[in-house]
Design a protein around this motif. Structure first.
Motif, short mmCIF file in Angstrom:
data_model
loop_
_atom_site.label_atom_id
_atom_site.label_comp_id
_atom_site.label_asym_id
_atom_site.label_seq_id
_atom_site.Cartn_x
_atom_site.Cartn_y
_atom_site.Cartn_z
N SER A 201 0.82 -1.21 0.00
CA SER A 201 0.00 0.00 0.00
C SER A 201 0.85 1.26 0.00
N SER A 202 2.15 1.12 0.25
CA SER A 202 3.01 2.30 0.29
C SER A 202 4.42 1.95 -0.16
N VAL A 203 5.10 2.97 -0.68
CA VAL A 203 6.51 2.83 -1.10
C VAL A 203 7.27 4.04 -0.59
N SER A 204 8.41 3.81 0.03
CA SER A 204 9.31 4.90 0.43
C SER A 204 10.48 4.95 -0.53
N LEU A 205 10.70 6.13 -1.09
CA LEU A 205 11.82 6.32 -2.02
C LEU A 205 13.08 6.80 -1.31
N ALA A 206 12.99 6.94 0.02
CA ALA A 206 14.13 7.40 0.83
C ALA A 206 14.63 8.75 0.34
N SER A 207 15.95 8.96 0.35
CA SER A 207 16.52 10.24 -0.09
C SER A 207 17.08 10.12 -1.50
N PHE A 208 16.92 11.17 -2.30
CA PHE A 208 17.43 11.15 -3.66
C PHE A 208 17.63 12.57 -4.17
N ALA B 249 10.10 15.66 -8.78
CA ALA B 249 10.04 16.77 -7.82
C ALA B 249 10.13 18.12 -8.52
N GLU B 250 9.37 19.08 -8.02
CA GLU B 250 9.44 20.45 -8.54
C GLU B 250 10.49 21.26 -7.79
N HIS B 251 10.86 20.78 -6.62
CA HIS B 251 11.86 21.45 -5.78
C HIS B 251 12.21 20.50 -4.64
N PRO B 252 13.28 20.75 -3.91
CA PRO B 252 13.62 19.88 -2.77
C PRO B 252 12.50 19.90 -1.73
N GLU B 253 12.14 18.73 -1.23
CA GLU B 253 11.07 18.66 -0.23
C GLU B 253 10.96 17.25 0.32
N HIS B 254 10.37 17.14 1.51
CA HIS B 254 9.89 15.85 1.99
C HIS B 254 8.46 15.75 1.47
N PHE B 255 8.10 14.64 0.88
CA PHE B 255 6.79 14.55 0.26
C PHE B 255 6.08 13.25 0.64
N SER B 256 4.78 13.31 0.55
CA SER B 256 3.93 12.12 0.70
C SER B 256 2.78 12.31 -0.27
N SER C 291 -13.82 -2.75 -2.25
CA SER C 291 -12.80 -1.97 -1.54
C SER C 291 -12.42 -0.68 -2.26
N SER C 292 -12.97 -0.46 -3.45
CA SER C 292 -12.65 0.75 -4.21
C SER C 292 -13.25 1.97 -3.54
N PRO C 293 -12.52 3.11 -3.53
CA PRO C 293 -11.22 3.30 -4.14
C PRO C 293 -10.08 2.77 -3.27
N ILE C 294 -9.02 2.32 -3.95
CA ILE C 294 -7.84 1.81 -3.27
C ILE C 294 -6.82 2.95 -3.23
N ARG C 295 -6.33 3.27 -2.04
CA ARG C 295 -5.40 4.37 -1.89
C ARG C 295 -4.00 3.85 -1.64
N LEU C 296 -3.06 4.27 -2.48
CA LEU C 296 -1.67 3.89 -2.38
C LEU C 296 -0.85 5.15 -2.10
N SER C 297 0.28 5.00 -1.45
CA SER C 297 1.06 6.19 -1.11
C SER C 297 2.52 6.05 -1.52
N LEU C 298 3.13 7.20 -1.79
CA LEU C 298 4.52 7.30 -2.22
C LEU C 298 5.14 8.43 -1.41
N SER C 299 6.26 8.15 -0.76
CA SER C 299 6.90 9.17 0.07
C SER C 299 8.40 9.15 -0.11
N GLY C 300 9.05 10.19 0.38
CA GLY C 300 10.52 10.25 0.29
C GLY C 300 11.03 11.64 0.59
N ASP C 301 12.33 11.80 0.42
CA ASP C 301 12.99 13.08 0.63
C ASP C 301 13.74 13.47 -0.63
N ALA C 302 13.21 14.46 -1.33
CA ALA C 302 13.89 15.00 -2.51
C ALA C 302 14.84 16.09 -2.05
N LYS C 303 16.16 15.87 -2.23
CA LYS C 303 17.15 16.80 -1.72
C LYS C 303 18.01 17.38 -2.83
#
Length: 291
Positions: free
Chosen positions: A199-206, A261-268, A279-291
């Motif tokens: 249900s979620s993915v972390s992209l960590a720092s990039f 990313a449009e600019h550096p940020e922590h995002f979710s 179960s619709s709608p199914i909500r998935l999430s993507l997060s990380g730190d764009a640096k």
């Protein structure tokens, strides 16, 4: 059709998977807005890309009014590409009785105008920098309830954002096309079951200059074909690609999510998948730190 019935249909379309308290809260909000007349400020000014002032009337048989405040991510809220697609679908240029009323209250005018230009959005908009429309009508702070379908007298026929929720879009189209709105139509949909691999993915720092990708897999665990009806994202910086072909029982559909990313940020960010499952709608999430 009475407004009370319209509220029940809206709840069926929009909140079928939500809890009882949320349905109750939204039901109260919808009851308050249904049939309410929207008040427009005098001496409105509409522009194209913030440059040329144009003559533009707010009158029409049907109007889709959307208000965007200055809070949060501009591109996330505007989703101009999706609005252009809806306008094309309705064929307003060919005399469709629907008019679009865009009221934007930007805190950062320069960034806002840059978005209009980069998206090549040439439809008239009102830059309501003093937030006059909101002050007259006191809109909800929830973005999902800052868009309305109005009749010729500016009374609210339905509430909700049709570019963020395909069920709301379906409701709007039915009303505009003069169809009889009933719960029966919705119940005829052939349903199946689905399981997401995560249900979620972390992209960590990039490095924020570099495009990032992630995948989610939906497996059809039911007995009927799985059909993805629509996928929406909480931000224009997030896009999703997937096969439009139905997945037969036991098969999978992979969604490839791309974040730029449009600019550096922590995002979710959120990806919302609408499909023919309970179960619709199914909500998935993507997060990380764009640096």
């Amino acid at each position: 059709m009475g407004f009370k019935n319209l509220v029940s249909i809206f709840l069926l379309f929009f909140l079928i998977s939500c809890g009882n308290q949320e349905k109750k809260d939204v039901g109260i909000l919808l009851q308050a807005w249904s049939g309410k007349e929207i008040q427009f400020p005098e001496d409105l000014t509409f522009t194209v890309k913030g440059a040329d002032t144009v003559d533009f009337s707010v009158s029409g048989k049907y109007k889709i009014l959307t208000y965007v405040d200055s809070i949060g991510c501009v591109s996330c809220k505007l989703q101009l590409g999706r609005w252009k697609a809806l306008m094309k679908e309705l064929g307003e240029a060919e005399g469709n009785p629907v008019k679009f009323l865009f009221f934007f209250s930007p805190e950062k005018r320069r960034d806002f105008l840059g978005t209009l230009k980069s998206e090549d959005f040439v439809y008239p908009v009102c830059l309501d920098e003093e937030d006059r429309l909101n002050k007259l009508n006191h809109f909800s702070s929830e973005m999902a309830f800052q868009t309305f379908l109005l009749d010729s007298d500016n009374r609210v026929l339905a509430v909700g954002n049709p570019i963020h929720n395909p069920k709301v879009k379906e409701l709007y189209l039915r009303i505009i096309q003069g169809e009889q709105i009933s719960q029966g139509k919705e119940s005829k949909q052939i349903m199946t079951e689905v399981v997401a691999d995560k249900s979620s993915v972390s992209l960590a720092s990039f490095d924020w200059h570099k495009e990032q990708k992630a995948t989610f897999t939906l497996k059809n665990t039911g007995g009927s074909p799985l059909v993805i009806q629509d996928v929406t994202t909480s931000c224009g910086c997030t896009t999703v690609s997937y096969s439009k072909e139905p997945a037969q029982p036991g098969k999978e559909i992979t969604l490839e999510v791309v974040y730029k990313a449009e600019h550096p940020e922590h995002f979710s960010k959120t990806v919302t998948v609408y499909c023919n499952t309970a179960s619709s709608p199914i909500r998935l999430s993507l997060s990380g730190d764009a640096k």
